[in-house]
Design a protein around this motif. Sequence first.
Motif, PDB file in Angstrom:
ATOM      1  N   ILE A  28      16.725 -20.472   5.053  1.00 42.33           N
ATOM      2  CA  ILE A  28      16.206 -21.319   6.123  1.00 42.33           C
ATOM      3  C   ILE A  28      16.096 -20.438   7.357  1.00 42.33           C
ATOM      4  CG2 ILE A  28      16.663 -23.304   7.619  1.00 42.33           C
ATOM      5  CD1 ILE A  28      18.244 -24.530   5.285  1.00 42.33           C
ATOM      6  N   MET A  29      14.932 -20.409   7.952  1.00 36.81           N
ATOM      7  CA  MET A  29      14.706 -19.649   9.187  1.00 36.81           C
ATOM      8  C   MET A  29      14.967 -20.586  10.354  1.00 36.81           C
ATOM      9  SD  MET A  29      11.191 -17.850   7.821  1.00 36.81           S
ATOM     10  CE  MET A  29      10.611 -17.577   9.454  1.00 36.81           C
ATOM     11  N   MET A  30      15.763 -20.095  11.318  1.00 39.91           N
ATOM     12  CA  MET A  30      16.104 -20.908  12.476  1.00 39.91           C
ATOM     13  C   MET A  30      15.853 -20.114  13.753  1.00 39.91           C
ATOM     14  SD  MET A  30      19.555 -22.854  11.150  1.00 39.91           S
ATOM     15  CE  MET A  30      19.246 -24.374  12.077  1.00 39.91           C
ATOM     16  N   ALA A  31      15.561 -20.849  14.833  1.00 40.39           N
ATOM     17  CA  ALA A  31      15.291 -20.204  16.113  1.00 40.39           C
ATOM     18  C   ALA A  31      15.959 -20.988  17.237  1.00 40.39           C
ATOM     19  CB  ALA A  31      13.786 -20.140  16.366  1.00 40.39           C
ATOM     20  N   TYR A  32      16.298 -20.230  18.279  1.00 46.05           N
ATOM     21  CA  TYR A  32      16.896 -20.780  19.505  1.00 46.05           C
ATOM     22  C   TYR A  32      16.090 -20.234  20.660  1.00 46.05           C
ATOM     23  CZ  TYR A  32      20.489 -21.671  23.061  1.00 46.05           C
ATOM     24  OH  TYR A  32      21.169 -22.100  24.170  1.00 46.05           O
ATOM     25  N   SER A  33      15.573 -21.107  21.501  1.00 51.50           N
ATOM     26  CA  SER A  33      14.759 -20.672  22.643  1.00 51.50           C
ATOM     27  C   SER A  33      15.647 -20.418  23.851  1.00 51.50           C
ATOM     28  CB  SER A  33      13.711 -21.724  22.983  1.00 51.50           C
ATOM     29  OG  SER A  33      12.979 -21.326  24.120  1.00 51.50           O
ATOM     30  N   LEU A  34      15.448 -19.269  24.476  1.00 55.89           N
ATOM     31  CA  LEU A  34      16.198 -18.885  25.667  1.00 55.89           C
ATOM     32  C   LEU A  34      15.417 -19.131  26.953  1.00 55.89           C
ATOM     33  CD1 LEU A  34      17.630 -15.547  24.278  1.00 55.89           C
ATOM     34  CD2 LEU A  34      18.913 -17.636  24.680  1.00 55.89           C
ATOM     35  N   ILE A  35      14.184 -19.618  26.829  1.00 58.19           N
ATOM     36  CA  ILE A  35      13.366 -19.855  28.028  1.00 58.19           C
ATOM     37  C   ILE A  35      13.142 -21.342  28.240  1.00 58.19           C
ATOM     38  CG2 ILE A  35      12.254 -17.634  28.070  1.00 58.19           C
ATOM     39  CD1 ILE A  35       9.871 -18.901  26.661  1.00 58.19           C
ATOM     40  N   GLY A  93      21.871 -25.770  19.135  1.00 57.89           N
ATOM     41  CA  GLY A  93      20.491 -25.869  19.595  1.00 57.89           C
ATOM     42  C   GLY A  93      19.477 -25.087  18.787  1.00 57.89           C
ATOM     43  N   PHE A  94      19.878 -24.499  17.677  1.00 60.14           N
ATOM     44  CA  PHE A  94      18.916 -23.821  16.800  1.00 60.14           C
ATOM     45  C   PHE A  94      18.116 -24.872  16.045  1.00 60.14           C
ATOM     46  CE2 PHE A  94      21.683 -20.299  17.621  1.00 60.14           C
ATOM     47  CZ  PHE A  94      20.937 -19.156  17.398  1.00 60.14           C
ATOM     48  N   LEU A 114      26.710 -25.642  12.425  1.00 55.43           N
ATOM     49  CA  LEU A 114      27.058 -24.927  13.656  1.00 55.43           C
ATOM     50  C   LEU A 114      25.798 -24.555  14.427  1.00 55.43           C
ATOM     51  CD1 LEU A 114      28.912 -23.354  15.607  1.00 55.43           C
ATOM     52  CD2 LEU A 114      28.663 -21.400  14.061  1.00 55.43           C
ATOM     53  N   TYR A 115      24.840 -23.921  13.747  1.00 52.11           N
ATOM     54  CA  TYR A 115      23.620 -23.478  14.424  1.00 52.11           C
ATOM     55  C   TYR A 115      22.868 -24.659  15.041  1.00 52.11           C
ATOM     56  CZ  TYR A 115      24.561 -19.255  11.662  1.00 52.11           C
ATOM     57  OH  TYR A 115      25.150 -18.155  11.084  1.00 52.11           O
ATOM     58  N   ARG A 132      31.408 -20.289  16.529  1.00 47.70           N
ATOM     59  CA  ARG A 132      30.734 -20.740  17.757  1.00 47.70           C
ATOM     60  C   ARG A 132      30.888 -19.684  18.855  1.00 47.70           C
ATOM     61  NH1 ARG A 132      28.719 -25.350  19.323  1.00 47.70           N
ATOM     62  NH2 ARG A 132      29.566 -26.402  17.497  1.00 47.70           N
ATOM     63  N   LYS A 133      32.078 -19.110  18.972  1.00 45.07           N
ATOM     64  CA  LYS A 133      32.319 -18.081  19.985  1.00 45.07           C
ATOM     65  C   LYS A 133      31.423 -16.867  19.732  1.00 45.07           C
ATOM     66  CE  LYS A 133      36.067 -15.290  21.960  1.00 45.07           C
ATOM     67  NZ  LYS A 133      36.466 -15.900  23.218  1.00 45.07           N
ATOM     68  N   VAL A 134      31.312 -16.454  18.483  1.00 44.04           N
ATOM     69  CA  VAL A 134      30.469 -15.298  18.150  1.00 44.04           C
ATOM     70  C   VAL A 134      29.008 -15.618  18.444  1.00 44.04           C
ATOM     71  CG1 VAL A 134      29.669 -13.768  16.301  1.00 44.04           C
ATOM     72  CG2 VAL A 134      32.103 -14.374  16.458  1.00 44.04           C
ATOM     73  N   MET A 135      28.549 -16.797  18.047  1.00 45.91           N
ATOM     74  CA  MET A 135      27.152 -17.153  18.299  1.00 45.91           C
ATOM     75  C   MET A 135      26.869 -17.285  19.790  1.00 45.91           C
ATOM     76  SD  MET A 135      25.426 -16.910  15.615  1.00 45.91           S
ATOM     77  CE  MET A 135      23.924 -17.502  16.375  1.00 45.91           C
TER      78      MET A 135
END
Length: 183
Positions: A176-183, A154-155, A149-150, A117-120
Amino acid sequence: MKRVFNQIKSLVTYDADREFYSKVFPDSLSQIELMRFRKMSKADLPRILEIEGQGYNYPWKEPIFHDCLNAAHYDCWVCENTENKINAFCIVSTAVGEATVLNICIEPDMRQQGLGRKVMQHVIDTAKARKAESVFLEVRPSNAGAIALYESMGFNEIGVRPGYYKAENGEREDAIMMAYSLI
Protein backbone atom coordinates in the motif's frame (compact mmCIF):
# COMPACT_ATOMS: atom_id res chain seq x y z
CA MET A 1 32.01 28.33 12.34
CA LYS A 2 28.23 28.28 11.82
CA ARG A 3 28.61 25.47 9.26
CA VAL A 4 30.60 23.35 11.74
CA PHE A 5 28.00 23.96 14.46
CA ASN A 6 25.17 22.92 12.12
CA GLN A 7 27.05 19.75 11.17
CA ILE A 8 27.52 18.84 14.83
CA LYS A 9 23.90 19.75 15.61
CA SER A 10 22.67 17.46 12.82
CA LEU A 11 24.36 14.46 14.44
CA VAL A 12 22.29 14.48 17.63
CA THR A 13 18.81 15.62 18.53
CA TYR A 14 18.97 17.04 22.04
CA ASP A 15 16.27 18.58 24.17
CA ALA A 16 17.66 20.33 27.26
CA ASP A 17 14.20 20.72 28.86
CA ARG A 18 13.57 17.00 28.56
CA GLU A 19 16.98 16.26 30.07
CA PHE A 20 16.23 18.63 32.97
CA TYR A 21 12.81 17.14 33.70
CA SER A 22 14.13 13.59 33.50
CA LYS A 23 16.65 14.39 36.24
CA VAL A 24 14.54 16.63 38.48
CA PHE A 25 11.17 14.91 37.97
CA PRO A 26 12.08 11.38 36.81
CA ASP A 27 8.48 10.13 36.89
CA SER A 28 7.19 13.01 34.74
CA LEU A 29 8.41 11.52 31.44
CA SER A 30 7.89 8.08 29.96
CA GLN A 31 10.67 5.86 28.71
CA ILE A 32 9.65 6.70 25.13
CA GLU A 33 9.75 10.46 25.78
CA LEU A 34 13.31 10.16 27.08
CA MET A 35 14.57 8.41 23.94
CA ARG A 36 16.80 10.40 21.59
CA PHE A 37 17.62 10.35 17.90
CA ARG A 38 21.08 10.47 16.42
CA LYS A 39 22.62 9.71 13.06
CA MET A 40 23.25 6.04 12.40
CA SER A 41 26.89 4.97 12.05
CA LYS A 42 28.54 1.82 10.72
CA ALA A 43 29.32 0.86 14.31
CA ASP A 44 25.53 0.60 14.89
CA LEU A 45 25.02 -2.03 12.18
CA PRO A 46 25.24 -5.15 14.39
CA ARG A 47 22.36 -3.83 16.53
CA ILE A 48 20.47 -2.56 13.47
CA LEU A 49 20.74 -5.97 11.81
CA GLU A 50 19.51 -7.62 15.03
CA ILE A 51 16.41 -5.38 15.16
CA GLU A 52 15.84 -5.79 11.41
CA GLY A 53 16.06 -9.59 11.74
CA GLN A 54 13.56 -9.60 14.60
CA GLY A 55 11.20 -7.26 12.80
CA TYR A 56 10.96 -8.71 9.31
CA ASN A 57 10.71 -12.13 7.69
CA TYR A 58 12.78 -10.77 4.77
CA PRO A 59 15.27 -8.39 6.38
CA TRP A 60 17.69 -6.13 4.56
CA LYS A 61 21.26 -7.41 4.40
CA GLU A 62 24.26 -5.49 5.72
CA PRO A 63 25.47 -4.22 2.29
CA ILE A 64 22.16 -2.40 1.79
CA PHE A 65 22.68 -0.51 5.06
CA HIS A 66 26.24 0.38 4.00
CA ASP A 67 24.86 1.76 0.72
CA CYS A 68 22.30 3.85 2.61
CA LEU A 69 24.92 5.25 4.98
CA ASN A 70 26.99 6.33 1.98
CA ALA A 71 24.12 7.77 -0.09
CA ALA A 72 24.05 11.56 -0.45
CA HIS A 73 20.34 12.22 0.13
CA TYR A 74 19.67 9.58 2.77
CA ASP A 75 19.04 10.27 6.44
CA CYS A 76 19.79 7.23 8.58
CA TRP A 77 18.64 7.64 12.18
CA VAL A 78 18.66 5.52 15.30
CA CYS A 79 16.51 6.07 18.36
CA GLU A 80 18.14 5.04 21.61
CA ASN A 81 17.10 4.89 25.23
CA THR A 82 18.80 6.57 28.19
CA GLU A 83 21.29 3.68 28.40
CA ASN A 84 22.30 4.27 24.75
CA LYS A 85 20.62 1.06 23.58
CA ILE A 86 19.17 1.36 20.07
CA ASN A 87 15.47 0.45 20.06
CA ALA A 88 14.45 1.68 16.61
CA PHE A 89 15.82 3.07 13.37
CA CYS A 90 14.67 4.66 10.15
CA ILE A 91 16.14 5.42 6.77
CA VAL A 92 14.66 8.22 4.68
CA SER A 93 15.60 9.51 1.24
CA THR A 94 14.91 13.20 0.67
CA ALA A 95 15.26 14.82 -2.73
CA VAL A 96 13.37 17.21 -5.04
CA GLY A 97 10.77 18.08 -2.41
CA GLU A 98 9.91 14.51 -1.45
CA ALA A 99 10.88 12.38 1.52
CA THR A 100 10.52 8.62 1.14
CA VAL A 101 10.67 6.26 4.10
CA LEU A 102 12.81 3.38 2.88
CA ASN A 103 12.98 1.42 6.12
CA ILE A 104 11.61 1.82 9.61
CA CYS A 105 11.87 -0.83 12.29
CA ILE A 106 10.99 -0.89 15.97
CA GLU A 107 12.43 -3.50 18.32
CA PRO A 108 9.58 -6.01 18.87
CA ASP A 109 9.62 -5.57 22.69
CA MET A 110 9.13 -1.81 22.23
CA ARG A 111 6.11 -1.97 19.92
CA GLN A 112 2.70 -0.56 20.85
CA GLN A 113 4.23 1.87 23.35
CA GLY A 114 4.38 4.97 21.16
CA LEU A 115 7.89 4.52 19.77
CA GLY A 116 6.67 4.05 16.19
CA ARG A 117 4.75 7.33 16.44
CA LYS A 118 7.85 9.05 17.85
CA VAL A 119 9.99 7.78 14.97
CA MET A 120 7.42 8.81 12.36
CA GLN A 121 7.09 12.26 13.92
CA HIS A 122 10.87 12.57 13.68
CA VAL A 123 10.66 11.59 9.99
CA ILE A 124 7.99 14.26 9.40
CA ASP A 125 9.91 16.93 11.32
CA THR A 126 13.15 16.15 9.47
CA ALA A 127 11.33 16.22 6.12
CA LYS A 128 9.88 19.65 6.97
CA ALA A 129 13.33 20.93 7.92
CA ARG A 130 14.63 19.69 4.57
CA LYS A 131 11.83 21.61 2.80
CA ALA A 132 10.09 18.49 1.54
CA GLU A 133 6.47 18.89 0.48
CA SER A 134 5.42 15.26 0.98
CA VAL A 135 6.44 12.10 2.82
CA PHE A 136 5.87 8.76 1.05
CA LEU A 137 6.08 5.17 2.25
CA GLU A 138 5.00 1.65 1.37
CA VAL A 139 3.52 -0.81 3.85
CA ARG A 140 2.33 -4.40 3.66
CA PRO A 141 -1.48 -4.76 3.80
CA SER A 142 -0.89 -7.44 6.44
CA ASN A 143 0.78 -4.87 8.75
CA ALA A 144 -2.45 -3.55 10.25
CA GLY A 145 -0.72 -1.89 13.21
CA ALA A 146 1.57 0.19 11.00
CA ILE A 147 -1.30 1.16 8.69
CA ALA A 148 -3.38 2.30 11.67
CA LEU A 149 -0.44 4.36 12.97
CA TYR A 150 0.20 6.02 9.61
CA GLU A 151 -3.48 6.82 9.10
CA SER A 152 -3.77 8.26 12.62
CA MET A 153 -0.87 10.59 11.79
CA GLY A 154 -2.52 11.84 8.61
CA PHE A 155 -1.09 9.57 5.91
CA ASN A 156 -3.47 8.66 3.10
CA GLU A 157 -3.48 5.68 0.77
CA ILE A 158 -2.55 6.81 -2.74
CA GLY A 159 -2.16 3.51 -4.55
CA VAL A 160 -1.02 -0.10 -4.55
CA ARG A 161 2.18 -1.70 -5.88
CA PRO A 162 1.18 -5.25 -6.87
CA GLY A 163 3.54 -8.02 -5.76
CA TYR A 164 6.02 -5.58 -4.19
CA TYR A 165 7.10 -7.62 -1.14
CA LYS A 166 8.39 -11.18 -0.79
CA ALA A 167 5.95 -13.42 1.05
CA GLU A 168 5.70 -17.03 2.22
CA ASN A 169 6.08 -19.97 -0.20
CA GLY A 170 7.57 -17.80 -2.96
CA GLU A 171 4.43 -15.69 -3.12
CA ARG A 172 4.40 -11.89 -3.32
CA GLU A 173 2.45 -9.37 -1.25
CA ASP A 174 1.22 -6.02 -2.51
CA ALA A 175 2.39 -2.74 -1.01
CA ILE A 176 0.00 0.00 0.00
CA MET A 177 1.47 3.35 -1.02
CA MET A 178 0.79 6.15 1.45
CA ALA A 179 1.52 9.87 1.46
CA TYR A 180 1.56 12.71 3.98
CA SER A 181 1.37 16.31 2.77
CA LEU A 182 3.64 18.84 4.46
CA ILE A 183 2.19 21.87 2.66
